[in-house]
Design a protein around this motif. Structure first.
Motif, PDB file in Angstrom:
ATOM      1  N   SER A  20      41.680  38.307  28.663  1.00 45.60           N
ATOM      2  CA  SER A  20      42.711  37.297  28.901  1.00 45.60           C
ATOM      3  C   SER A  20      42.106  35.900  28.991  1.00 45.60           C
ATOM      4  O   SER A  20      42.707  34.923  28.523  1.00 45.60           O
ATOM      5  CB  SER A  20      43.502  37.622  30.174  1.00 45.60           C
ATOM      6  OG  SER A  20      42.782  37.280  31.339  1.00 45.60           O
ATOM      7  N   VAL A  21      40.902  35.808  29.580  1.00 51.62           N
ATOM      8  CA  VAL A  21      40.223  34.515  29.672  1.00 51.62           C
ATOM      9  C   VAL A  21      39.700  34.085  28.310  1.00 51.62           C
ATOM     10  O   VAL A  21      39.925  32.959  27.857  1.00 51.62           O
ATOM     11  CB  VAL A  21      39.064  34.575  30.689  1.00 51.62           C
ATOM     12  CG1 VAL A  21      38.258  33.269  30.677  1.00 51.62           C
ATOM     13  CG2 VAL A  21      39.600  34.843  32.082  1.00 51.62           C
ATOM     14  N   ARG A  22      39.008  34.982  27.633  1.00 47.62           N
ATOM     15  CA  ARG A  22      38.375  34.624  26.359  1.00 47.62           C
ATOM     16  C   ARG A  22      39.410  34.317  25.279  1.00 47.62           C
ATOM     17  O   ARG A  22      39.204  33.418  24.457  1.00 47.62           O
ATOM     18  CB  ARG A  22      37.452  35.760  25.904  1.00 47.62           C
ATOM     19  CG  ARG A  22      36.300  36.014  26.840  1.00 47.62           C
ATOM     20  CD  ARG A  22      35.386  34.805  26.930  1.00 47.62           C
ATOM     21  NE  ARG A  22      34.525  34.710  25.747  1.00 47.62           N
ATOM     22  CZ  ARG A  22      33.860  33.631  25.378  1.00 47.62           C
ATOM     23  NH1 ARG A  22      33.994  32.520  26.086  1.00 47.62           N
ATOM     24  NH2 ARG A  22      33.081  33.628  24.322  1.00 47.62           N
ATOM     25  N   LEU A  23      40.516  35.043  25.274  1.00 46.68           N
ATOM     26  CA  LEU A  23      41.552  34.772  24.285  1.00 46.68           C
ATOM     27  C   LEU A  23      42.178  33.402  24.507  1.00 46.68           C
ATOM     28  O   LEU A  23      42.486  32.683  23.558  1.00 46.68           O
ATOM     29  CB  LEU A  23      42.626  35.863  24.328  1.00 46.68           C
ATOM     30  CG  LEU A  23      42.209  37.233  23.802  1.00 46.68           C
ATOM     31  CD1 LEU A  23      43.269  38.276  24.116  1.00 46.68           C
ATOM     32  CD2 LEU A  23      41.959  37.186  22.299  1.00 46.68           C
ATOM     33  N   ARG A  24      42.350  33.020  25.778  1.00 46.38           N
ATOM     34  CA  ARG A  24      42.903  31.696  26.067  1.00 46.38           C
ATOM     35  C   ARG A  24      41.901  30.595  25.720  1.00 46.38           C
ATOM     36  O   ARG A  24      42.289  29.491  25.344  1.00 46.38           O
ATOM     37  CB  ARG A  24      43.319  31.612  27.539  1.00 46.38           C
ATOM     38  CG  ARG A  24      44.656  32.273  27.824  1.00 46.38           C
ATOM     39  CD  ARG A  24      44.979  32.276  29.306  1.00 46.38           C
ATOM     40  NE  ARG A  24      44.271  33.319  30.023  1.00 46.38           N
ATOM     41  CZ  ARG A  24      44.281  33.469  31.342  1.00 46.38           C
ATOM     42  NH1 ARG A  24      44.952  32.605  32.092  1.00 46.38           N
ATOM     43  NH2 ARG A  24      43.632  34.462  31.916  1.00 46.38           N
ATOM     44  N   HIS A  98      44.346  21.794  35.116  1.00 46.70           N
ATOM     45  CA  HIS A  98      44.899  22.785  34.192  1.00 46.70           C
ATOM     46  C   HIS A  98      44.530  22.425  32.756  1.00 46.70           C
ATOM     47  O   HIS A  98      44.166  23.298  31.959  1.00 46.70           O
ATOM     48  CB  HIS A  98      46.417  22.838  34.362  1.00 46.70           C
ATOM     49  CG  HIS A  98      47.064  23.979  33.647  1.00 46.70           C
ATOM     50  ND1 HIS A  98      48.419  24.082  33.488  1.00 46.70           N
ATOM     51  CD2 HIS A  98      46.548  25.083  33.043  1.00 46.70           C
ATOM     52  CE1 HIS A  98      48.714  25.178  32.821  1.00 46.70           C
ATOM     53  NE2 HIS A  98      47.584  25.806  32.544  1.00 46.70           N
ATOM     54  N   ARG A  99      44.614  21.152  32.428  1.00 44.29           N
ATOM     55  CA  ARG A  99      44.261  20.705  31.077  1.00 44.29           C
ATOM     56  C   ARG A  99      42.843  21.108  30.703  1.00 44.29           C
ATOM     57  O   ARG A  99      42.582  21.545  29.578  1.00 44.29           O
ATOM     58  CB  ARG A  99      44.391  19.177  31.011  1.00 44.29           C
ATOM     59  CG  ARG A  99      44.018  18.565  29.665  1.00 44.29           C
ATOM     60  CD  ARG A  99      43.784  17.071  29.819  1.00 44.29           C
ATOM     61  NE  ARG A  99      42.604  16.800  30.646  1.00 44.29           N
ATOM     62  CZ  ARG A  99      42.330  15.617  31.191  1.00 44.29           C
ATOM     63  NH1 ARG A  99      43.170  14.598  31.027  1.00 44.29           N
ATOM     64  NH2 ARG A  99      41.238  15.453  31.913  1.00 44.29           N
ATOM     65  N   ASP A 100      41.917  20.980  31.654  1.00 39.69           N
ATOM     66  CA  ASP A 100      40.496  21.151  31.357  1.00 39.69           C
ATOM     67  C   ASP A 100      39.993  22.583  31.498  1.00 39.69           C
ATOM     68  O   ASP A 100      38.814  22.834  31.268  1.00 39.69           O
ATOM     69  CB  ASP A 100      39.668  20.238  32.265  1.00 39.69           C
ATOM     70  CG  ASP A 100      39.938  18.761  32.010  1.00 39.69           C
ATOM     71  OD1 ASP A 100      40.452  18.432  30.922  1.00 39.69           O
ATOM     72  OD2 ASP A 100      39.652  17.952  32.911  1.00 39.69           O
ATOM     73  N   ASP A 101      40.859  23.514  31.864  1.00 45.75           N
ATOM     74  CA  ASP A 101      40.419  24.906  32.042  1.00 45.75           C
ATOM     75  C   ASP A 101      41.402  25.863  31.379  1.00 45.75           C
ATOM     76  O   ASP A 101      42.064  26.652  32.055  1.00 45.75           O
ATOM     77  CB  ASP A 101      40.283  25.215  33.528  1.00 45.75           C
ATOM     78  CG  ASP A 101      39.484  26.492  33.791  1.00 45.75           C
ATOM     79  OD1 ASP A 101      39.006  27.106  32.809  1.00 45.75           O
ATOM     80  OD2 ASP A 101      39.343  26.878  34.955  1.00 45.75           O
ATOM     81  N   PRO A 102      41.519  25.822  30.053  1.00 42.88           N
ATOM     82  CA  PRO A 102      42.499  26.687  29.371  1.00 42.88           C
ATOM     83  C   PRO A 102      42.259  28.171  29.578  1.00 42.88           C
ATOM     84  O   PRO A 102      43.198  28.964  29.572  1.00 42.88           O
ATOM     85  CB  PRO A 102      42.342  26.305  27.886  1.00 42.88           C
ATOM     86  CG  PRO A 102      40.995  25.666  27.795  1.00 42.88           C
ATOM     87  CD  PRO A 102      40.769  24.985  29.113  1.00 42.88           C
ATOM     88  N   GLY A 103      41.020  28.574  29.806  1.00 43.04           N
ATOM     89  CA  GLY A 103      40.711  29.988  29.970  1.00 43.04           C
ATOM     90  C   GLY A 103      41.339  30.613  31.193  1.00 43.04           C
ATOM     91  O   GLY A 103      41.548  31.824  31.229  1.00 43.04           O
TER      92      GLY A 103
END
Length: 206
Positions: A20-24, A98-103
Motif C-alpha cells: 500500500s505504501v509502495r504503490l502510493r 500530506h503533500r510531501d508524503d504520498p506513500g
C-alpha cells in the motif's frame, strides 16, 4: 516448512501494508511483484501463496490505504463539534505534510488515474471505497438533506484531491502553498486555521 494459519495471515497483512505504501509512492505500475515481495522480506515465488494475481494485491493494498484514511478522519473528528468536522478533515488533508508524503497519504490522488484505466473488478473496488469516503464526509455536513449533503461531499472530495495533485506537481514552494490555500478556500470559504507546515517528520495516513 509448514507455517501456521496465523503466520500466513500475518505475512499476508505485512505484504498488503508494504504494498500500500509502495504503490502510493510509485504508482500501480511503477513497481513489480518481485520488488513488492522483497519489500515485505519474501521471495517472488511466495506471491501466489497469498494472492491469485497482481490485481488482487493492488485491490487489497488500495482498500487498506482507503480504510486507513477513513480511520484517520474518524479519530481526527471524534471530539470535534459536528459543525466543525468538515473543516477539520479539509484542514488535515490539504497540508504540506500530506503533500510531501504520498506513500502514507490518501491513495486516490496517487492511484486514481491509473485505477481508472484498470479492469472492471479493480475499478469497482475503487468506486466502492470512494463512495464510502463521500458518505463519511456527507455525515459531517449537518442540517442538510442527505442528497444535498452527498453532492456537497463529492464536490469537496474532488476539490481536495485535485488540489493535492496540483500542489505536488507544483513542488514545495510558494506556488504549491498557494494551490493548497486555494483548495481549502474553495471547500470552506476560508484559508486554513493555522500553519500547514509539518511539525512531525512523517505523515499520518489521510
Amino acid at each position: 516448512m509448514r507455517y501456521s494459519k496465523e503466520h500466513k495471515q500475518e505475512t499476508h497483512a505485512r505484504i498488503v501494508r508494504k504494498a500500500s505504501v509502495r504503490l502510493r509512492e510509485k504508482g500501480a505500475h511503477g513497481i513489480g511483484v518481485a520488488d513488492l515481495m522483497k519489500e515485505a522480506g519474501l521471495t517472488h515465488g511466495g506471491f501466489y501463496a497469498h494472492f491469485d494475481s497482481r490485481e488482487a494485491l493492488v485491490i487489497e493494498a488500495f482498500n487498506y490505504a482507503m480504510d486507513r484514511s477513513m480511520e484517520h478522519w474518524r479519530k481526527t473528528i471524534e471530539e470535534t463539534p459536528p459543525d466543525k468536522r468538515l473543516a477539520i478533515i479539509v484542514d488535515s488533508y490539504l497540508t504540506t505534510l500530506h503533500r510531501d508524503d504520498p506513500g502514507r497519504g490518501c491513495a486516490v490522488p496517487t492511484l486514481g488515474p491509473e485505477i481508472a484505466r484498470e479492469g472492471p473488478k479493480t475499478r469497482k473496488a475503487f468506486a466502492t471505497k470512494l463512495e464510502q469516503m463521500i458518505e463519511m464526509i456527507a455525515d459531517q455536513i449537518p442540517d442538510v438533506p442527505r442528497k444535498a449533503a452527498r453532492r456537497q461531499a463529492a464536490s469537496a472530495l474532488a476539490t481536495m484531491m485535485g488540489t493535492l495533485v496540483l500542489s505536488r506537481i507544483a513542488g514545495n514552494g510558494e506556488f504549491s502553498e498557494e494551490i493548497l490555500s486555494a483548495g481549502r478556500e474553495a471547500v470552506l470559504g476560508r484559508p486554513a486555521a493555522g500553519k500547514t507546515v509539518a511539525k512531525k517528520p512523517r505523515a499520518k495516513p489521510h
